[in-house]
Design an enzyme around this catalytic site. Structure first.
Site, PDB file in Angstrom:
ATOM      1  N   LYS A  15       0.865  -1.192   0.000  1.00  0.00           N
ATOM      2  CA  LYS A  15       0.000   0.000   0.000  1.00  0.00           C
ATOM      3  C   LYS A  15       0.894   1.233   0.000  1.00  0.00           C
ATOM      4  O   LYS A  15       1.820   1.336   0.801  1.00  0.00           O
ATOM      5  CB  LYS A  15      -0.870  -0.036   1.259  1.00  0.00           C
ATOM      6  N   VAL A 101       9.210  -5.404   6.853  1.00  0.00           N
ATOM      7  CA  VAL A 101       8.255  -5.328   7.960  1.00  0.00           C
ATOM      8  C   VAL A 101       8.313  -3.947   8.616  1.00  0.00           C
ATOM      9  O   VAL A 101       9.372  -3.328   8.664  1.00  0.00           O
ATOM     10  CB  VAL A 101       8.613  -6.460   8.966  1.00  0.00           C
ATOM     11  N   ALA A 102       7.175  -3.482   9.132  1.00  0.00           N
ATOM     12  CA  ALA A 102       7.074  -2.173   9.808  1.00  0.00           C
ATOM     13  C   ALA A 102       7.668  -1.074   8.945  1.00  0.00           C
ATOM     14  O   ALA A 102       8.555  -0.325   9.347  1.00  0.00           O
ATOM     15  CB  ALA A 102       7.766  -2.203  11.179  1.00  0.00           C
ATOM     16  N   ILE A 105       4.389   0.520   4.157  1.00  0.00           N
ATOM     17  CA  ILE A 105       3.691   0.114   2.930  1.00  0.00           C
ATOM     18  C   ILE A 105       2.638  -0.950   3.256  1.00  0.00           C
ATOM     19  O   ILE A 105       2.245  -1.737   2.406  1.00  0.00           O
ATOM     20  CB  ILE A 105       4.650  -0.335   1.812  1.00  0.00           C
ATOM     21  N   SER A 109      -0.850  -4.956   7.490  1.00  0.00           N
ATOM     22  CA  SER A 109      -2.266  -4.660   7.241  1.00  0.00           C
ATOM     23  C   SER A 109      -2.751  -5.359   5.978  1.00  0.00           C
ATOM     24  O   SER A 109      -3.853  -5.904   5.943  1.00  0.00           O
ATOM     25  CB  SER A 109      -2.463  -3.149   7.066  1.00  0.00           C
ATOM     26  N   ALA A 110      -1.920  -5.334   4.931  1.00  0.00           N
ATOM     27  CA  ALA A 110      -2.298  -5.998   3.684  1.00  0.00           C
ATOM     28  C   ALA A 110      -2.419  -7.508   3.906  1.00  0.00           C
ATOM     29  O   ALA A 110      -3.317  -8.160   3.361  1.00  0.00           O
ATOM     30  CB  ALA A 110      -1.273  -5.703   2.591  1.00  0.00           C
ATOM     31  N   ASP A 142      -5.047   0.735   8.947  1.00  0.00           N
ATOM     32  CA  ASP A 142      -4.775   0.585   7.515  1.00  0.00           C
ATOM     33  C   ASP A 142      -5.447  -0.647   6.904  1.00  0.00           C
ATOM     34  O   ASP A 142      -5.359  -0.858   5.703  1.00  0.00           O
ATOM     35  CB  ASP A 142      -3.257   0.449   7.290  1.00  0.00           C
TER      36      ASP A 142
HETATM   37  O1  C5P Z   1      -4.188   1.553  14.012  1.00  0.00           O
HETATM   38  P1  C5P Z   1      -2.766   1.132  14.129  1.00  0.00           P
HETATM   39  O2  C5P Z   1      -2.576   0.039  15.132  1.00  0.00           O
HETATM   40  O3  C5P Z   1      -2.134   0.801  12.827  1.00  0.00           O
HETATM   41  O4  C5P Z   1      -1.974   2.393  14.672  1.00  0.00           O
HETATM   42  C1  C5P Z   1      -0.718   2.316  15.282  1.00  0.00           C
HETATM   43  C2  C5P Z   1      -0.458   3.595  16.065  1.00  0.00           C
HETATM   44  O5  C5P Z   1      -0.299   4.703  15.180  1.00  0.00           O
HETATM   45  C3  C5P Z   1      -1.598   4.003  16.984  1.00  0.00           C
HETATM   46  O6  C5P Z   1      -1.492   3.396  18.239  1.00  0.00           O
HETATM   47  C4  C5P Z   1      -1.415   5.518  17.073  1.00  0.00           C
HETATM   48  O7  C5P Z   1      -0.395   5.837  17.999  1.00  0.00           O
HETATM   49  C5  C5P Z   1      -0.891   5.878  15.709  1.00  0.00           C
HETATM   50  N1  C5P Z   1      -1.957   6.337  14.794  1.00  0.00           N
HETATM   51  C6  C5P Z   1      -2.501   7.604  14.975  1.00  0.00           C
HETATM   52  N2  C5P Z   1      -3.476   8.032  14.121  1.00  0.00           N
HETATM   53  C7  C5P Z   1      -3.915   7.248  13.114  1.00  0.00           C
HETATM   54  C8  C5P Z   1      -3.365   5.959  12.908  1.00  0.00           C
HETATM   55  C9  C5P Z   1      -2.382   5.528  13.778  1.00  0.00           C
HETATM   56  O8  C5P Z   1      -2.096   8.344  15.878  1.00  0.00           O
HETATM   57  N3  C5P Z   1      -4.872   7.704  12.303  1.00  0.00           N
END
Ligand code: C5P
Length: 295
Positions: A15, A101-102, A105, A109-110, A142
């Site tokens: 992505k 990883v991490a 992209i 999530s994909a 994502d």
């Molecule tokens: O949702 P996800 O687990 O991928 O997000 C990882 C971290 O990235 C969240 O815990 C948050 O700190 C940050 N984040 C954010 N705003 C978003 C997406 C992610 O602050 N829209």
């Protein structure tokens, strides 16, 4: 003779956030976002075969940095879908990890989104794409956009996804310097930002229109990510001087950066130069795709 069902296969494409603007931090701790998301022709590959339990094995070039324990996003997605659908059977899942990883992209999530699609097929569920997106949202911001793997406008914390009719596709090179950047850490280091409200792209007839539009945007996470991982700056500098380059930018929270090129030949030549100059970097020349590719 017992027939062994063919494995179900799903492709989990990389992505790319062509731009990513960040707004205010919301009451739930997430930031409001606005992003134009496309998918690349390169990605991870997953296979699913029926089994009594849910299990995951990982192979491929980036398998060693991942663990197949219950915390893996693919396993979590499988368990969540089984619980929601009342499925009592399982699946043997294999993930071929081709993407770093991490790395901004969407790899994890994909993969999780591909697991939702693949298992919905394996278990013959009637779940709609919308239901899969809703379930994905509970696992990561994502994942909803990765359920369809199609060019999309993204808002909210990432969970509001609107398909965009195809935008002009450009040859693309992806480069990762081998530094993992945790998303939460990058958001926490954010200072300057564009905020949301830029508006969806206009109709674009050519790659030139796309580049003109993208030049009015940025990735707000680039500065904080560069502060965390200075190698990102080296990648962007190296991409910017390649012949035929149209735009260079970081994707997501990094550290993977992309460059759009005027031709596939220019993209391939740039990738070859970078692979020679920086053998430790992950370099992929690919293209933008507009819909799910089943691998
Ligand atoms: O949702 P996800 O687990 O991928 O997000 C990882 C971290 O990235 C969240 O815990 C948050 O700190 C940050 N984040 C954010 N705003 C978003 C997406 C992610 O602050 N829209």
């Amino acid at each position: 003779m017992k027939t062994v069902p063919d494995a179900i296969r799903e492709f989990a494409p990389a992505k790319i956030n062509l731009f990513l603007h960040v707004g205010d931090k919301r009451a739930d701790g997430y930031h409001a976002l606005e992003s134009l998301v496309v998918f690349a022709g390169i990605g991870d590959a997953l296979t699913f075969v029926p089994s009594d339990d849910i299990s995951l094995s990982i192979d491929g070039p980036f398998s060693s940095v991942l663990s197949s324990d219950p915390d893996n996003l693919v396993t979590k997605a499988a368990r969540a879908l089984a619980a929601q659908s009342g499925v009592v059977t399982g699946a043997r899942i294999t993930l071929t990890k081709n993407l770093p990883v991490a790395s901004g992209i969407g790899g994890g999530s994909a993969d999780a989104a591909a697991a939702l699609r693949g298992l919905a097929r394996l278990w013959d569920l009637t779940a709609s794409q919308e239901q899969l997106r809703k379930l994905g949202e509970t696992l990561g911001s994502d994942i909803p956009v990765c359920v369809d793997c199609a060019t999309a406008w993204m808002e909210g914390r990432g969970e509001i996804v609107a398909p965009l009719s195809d935008i002009p596709a450009a040859p693309m090179v992806l480069v990762n310097p081998g530094v993992g950047v945790p998303t939460g850490k990058v958001f926490a280091a954010l200072t300057e930002r564009h905020g949301v409200g830029h508006g969806r792209p206009p109709t674009m007839a050519s790659v030139g229109d796309l580049i003109a539009y993208l030049n009015t945007t940025a990735n707000d996470l680039e500065a904080p990510a560069r502060a965390t991982a200075p190698a990102i700056g080296e990648v962007l500098d190296a991409l910017a001087v390649q012949p035929g380059v149209l735009l260079t930018r970081m994707s997501g929270s990094g550290a993977t950066c992309f460059a759009l090129f005027e031709s596939q030949a220019a993209a391939a030549a740039a990738a070859a130069v970078l692979r020679r100059a920086r053998p430790s970097w992950w370099v992929a020349d690919t293209e933008m795709i507009s819909r799910t590719v089943r691998g």
